[in-house]
Design an enzyme around this catalytic site. Structure first.
Site, short mmCIF file in Angstrom:
data_model
loop_
_atom_site.label_atom_id
_atom_site.label_comp_id
_atom_site.label_asym_id
_atom_site.label_seq_id
_atom_site.Cartn_x
_atom_site.Cartn_y
_atom_site.Cartn_z
N GLY A 1 0.92 -1.18 -0.02
CA GLY A 1 0.09 0.05 -0.04
C GLY A 1 0.62 1.32 0.01
O GLY A 1 1.79 1.17 -0.86
N GLU A 2 0.94 1.89 1.01
CA GLU A 2 1.74 3.27 1.24
C GLU A 2 2.22 3.13 2.47
O GLU A 2 1.26 3.47 3.54
CB GLU A 2 0.86 4.54 0.81
CG GLU A 2 1.66 5.39 0.13
CD GLU A 2 2.63 6.34 1.15
OE1 GLU A 2 3.81 6.41 0.64
OE2 GLU A 2 2.18 6.54 2.17
N CYS B 1 5.95 -5.33 0.12
CA CYS B 1 6.08 -4.14 -0.31
C CYS B 1 6.16 -2.92 0.66
O CYS B 1 7.01 -3.01 1.83
CB CYS B 1 5.00 -3.80 -1.33
SG CYS B 1 5.48 -2.48 -2.47
N ARG C 1 12.87 3.02 -0.03
CA ARG C 1 11.51 3.04 -0.10
C ARG C 1 11.16 2.73 -1.46
O ARG C 1 9.81 2.18 -1.73
CB ARG C 1 11.09 4.17 0.56
CG ARG C 1 10.00 3.92 1.52
CD ARG C 1 9.42 5.31 2.01
NE ARG C 1 8.13 5.28 1.64
CZ ARG C 1 7.51 6.31 1.53
NH1 ARG C 1 7.87 7.37 2.11
NH2 ARG C 1 6.07 6.31 0.87
N ILE D 1 5.39 -2.81 -7.58
CA ILE D 1 4.66 -1.49 -7.64
C ILE D 1 5.20 -0.30 -6.84
O ILE D 1 5.30 -0.65 -5.73
CB ILE D 1 2.84 -1.73 -7.45
CG1 ILE D 1 2.63 -2.69 -8.22
CG2 ILE D 1 2.32 -0.36 -7.53
CD1 ILE D 1 1.04 -3.25 -7.97
N ARG D 2 5.65 0.59 -7.45
CA ARG D 2 6.57 1.67 -6.69
C ARG D 2 7.33 1.01 -5.92
O ARG D 2 7.05 1.37 -4.37
CB ARG D 2 5.58 2.71 -6.07
CG ARG D 2 4.91 3.63 -7.22
CD ARG D 2 4.03 4.61 -6.66
NE ARG D 2 2.96 4.06 -6.10
CZ ARG D 2 1.93 3.62 -6.74
NH1 ARG D 2 1.75 3.65 -7.99
NH2 ARG D 2 0.78 2.96 -5.89
N HIS E 1 4.54 -8.10 -4.74
CA HIS E 1 3.17 -8.48 -4.47
C HIS E 1 2.56 -9.69 -4.89
O HIS E 1 1.83 -9.84 -6.13
CB HIS E 1 2.17 -7.39 -5.19
CG HIS E 1 2.14 -6.03 -4.55
ND1 HIS E 1 1.46 -5.56 -3.36
CD2 HIS E 1 3.00 -5.01 -4.70
CE1 HIS E 1 1.62 -4.44 -3.13
NE2 HIS E 1 2.56 -4.07 -3.99
N GLU F 1 0.24 -11.49 -3.92
CA GLU F 1 -1.19 -11.50 -3.80
C GLU F 1 -1.79 -11.02 -5.01
O GLU F 1 -2.97 -11.21 -5.25
CB GLU F 1 -1.51 -10.98 -2.51
CG GLU F 1 -1.75 -9.26 -2.66
CD GLU F 1 -0.20 -8.66 -2.71
OE1 GLU F 1 0.78 -9.34 -2.58
OE2 GLU F 1 -0.20 -7.36 -2.58
#
Ligand code: GLN
Length: 208
Positions: A49-50, A81, A111, A140-141, A183, A185
């Site tokens: 997520g973030e 992540c 990060r 993802i990022r 990820h 998932e």
């Protein structure tokens, strides 16, 4: 039949996807939002997520200290992540400060290591601990692990991404702690969830 019960931290990010994967491998899975819930769990996944947002929500809901205790007690924990960033003892490229929020995994993460160059990418990576077939990894990022303590086991790397075209670490394990920069998932490959469930079972046997 589910002999173990796993929680997925459900403050923010891709928690439902983890729950779905756990259900697919026949493991009981619960969304975790309150500290008391940790008492009834055999293992915990901290999703992607973030990491800054997730950390802020965790602080607001009084979860930071209970999560630190959980990890330091040696309870099985898997960070994907953003979750991996929160578990790292040190993080670089933070919005503020240099210290990750929960800690417990003796690595340094950067990060947005991969995200600096491309927002997201996918790659098939060798991960011998999970079998001969490479794992399909969705980044993802994504963060990367830039340094590890001697006793941290590297599970997979991304070839050629380093500054000198060296391989960059994308998944590690240290005892009951698993961390992946990508990820699993978001793929159809259930092996990482099975691998974590196995870590949880081994941990319970040791505790008996
Ligand atoms: N780089 C993001 C962060 O700092 C993590 C991205 C992700 O979890 N997909 O939180």
């Amino acid at each position: 039949m589910s002999e173990i019960r796993l929680g997925v931290l459900a403050l923010q990010g891709a928690f439902r996807e983890h729950i779905n994967m756990l259900e697919r491998i026949g493991v009981e899975a619960v969304e975790v939002r309150r500290a008391e819930q940790l008492d009834d769990l055999d293992g915990l996944i901290i999703p992607g997520g973030e990491s800054t947002s997730m950390g802020l929500v965790a602080e607001r809901w009084g979860l930071v200290e209970p999560l630190r205790q959980w990890v330091h007690m040696g309870r099985p924990t898997w960070g994907t992540c953003a979750g991996m960033i929160l578990l790292a003892e040190q993080a670089t490229g933070q919005k503020q400060g240099g210290q990750a929020l929960i800690g417990g995994l003796d690595v340094t993460v950067n990060r947005n290591y991969f995200g600096r160059q491309v927002d997201s990418f996918e790659a098939d990576l060798d991960a011998p601990a999970l079998g001969e077939t490479p794992v399909h990894a969705v980044f993802i990022r994504a963060p990367a692990i830039t340094a590890i303590a001697d006793d941290v086991e590297v599970l997979t790397t991304v070839p050629g991404w380093g500054n000198n075209h060296e391989a960059v670490i994308a998944a590690v394990r240290k005892g009951p702690i698993l961390a992946t920069a990508f990820h699993p998932e978001l793929t159809d490959d259930l092996r990482w969830h099975r691998y974590f469930a196995q870590i949880v079972r081994e941990n319970m046997q040791r505790a008996d």
